[in-house]
Write an enzyme that holds these catalytic residues in place. Structure first.
Site, PDB file in Angstrom:
ATOM      1  N   GLU A 117      16.749  76.331  51.742  1.00 39.05           N
ATOM      2  CA  GLU A 117      16.179  75.137  52.367  1.00 39.05           C
ATOM      3  C   GLU A 117      14.874  74.775  51.671  1.00 39.05           C
ATOM      4  OE1 GLU A 117      14.731  73.575  56.780  1.00 39.05           O
ATOM      5  OE2 GLU A 117      15.347  75.663  56.526  1.00 39.05           O
ATOM      6  N   HIS A 142      11.469  71.969  51.877  1.00 39.31           N
ATOM      7  CA  HIS A 142      10.679  70.900  52.494  1.00 39.31           C
ATOM      8  C   HIS A 142       9.536  70.575  51.550  1.00 39.31           C
ATOM      9  CE1 HIS A 142      12.638  70.709  56.392  1.00 39.31           C
ATOM     10  NE2 HIS A 142      12.742  72.028  56.315  1.00 39.31           N
ATOM     11  N   ALA A 151      13.861  65.778  58.744  1.00 38.90           N
ATOM     12  CA  ALA A 151      13.608  65.873  60.183  1.00 38.90           C
ATOM     13  C   ALA A 151      14.734  66.563  60.942  1.00 38.90           C
ATOM     14  CB  ALA A 151      13.360  64.484  60.765  1.00 38.90           C
TER      15      ALA A 151
END
Length: 147
Positions: free
Chosen positions: A101, A103, A80
């Protein structure tokens, strides 16, 4: 890739409760399962790995600062904090090593507030929506970049 190349894998808030948190969104994989995937991918790529998780933003920033001197690359799932943290953006932007990155979910298919990703604008690459395999892909991408 030399055996001395070390990468830092950072995991942000609530990832410590994977497998119990919203299985419909994140599945039943645990952070321990992801660590096993990462360690295997790193071994195959010739990386040593330092795998960490925290629920605290400042700790992530401090760990990113370590990558200035101690690591060849970084994989980060800021969770988040990707959507709220200019501090993480600035810490990633300050690095001279590649930062990938990750997710687990496709944040673009979720709530509109998740469509803003401050970390992505400073990262070298982003893998989103590939589940736990995104971490393996991130390690492979680092291996390509550092090759």
């Amino acid at each position: 890739m030399t055996d001395s190349a070390r990468i830092l894998v950072l995991n942000g808030p609530n990832l410590d409760i994977l497998g119990r948190r919203d299985p419909a969104q994140y599945g039943t994989v645990t952070l321990g399962d992801i660590e096993d995937i990462v360690r295997g991918a790193c071994e195959d790529a010739g990386f040593a790995v330092d795998f960490r998780q925290t629920n605290r933003e400042g700790e992530l920033v401090e760990w990113l600062h370590e990558a200035l001197d101690d690591f060849a690359g970084v994989v980060i799932n800021p969770a988040a904090y990707a959507h709220t943290s200019v501090a993480l953006h600035d810490a990633v932007e300050a690095l001279t090593v590649p930062v990938v990155e990750v997710h687990l979910s496709n944040t673009w298919k979720r709530e509109p507030f998740r469509h803003v990703d401050h970390v992505a604008t400073a990262a070298t690459a982003v893998f989103a929506g590939a589940g736990a395999d995104g971490y393996r892909l991130a390690v492979l991408h680092l291996a390509t970049l550092l090759g």
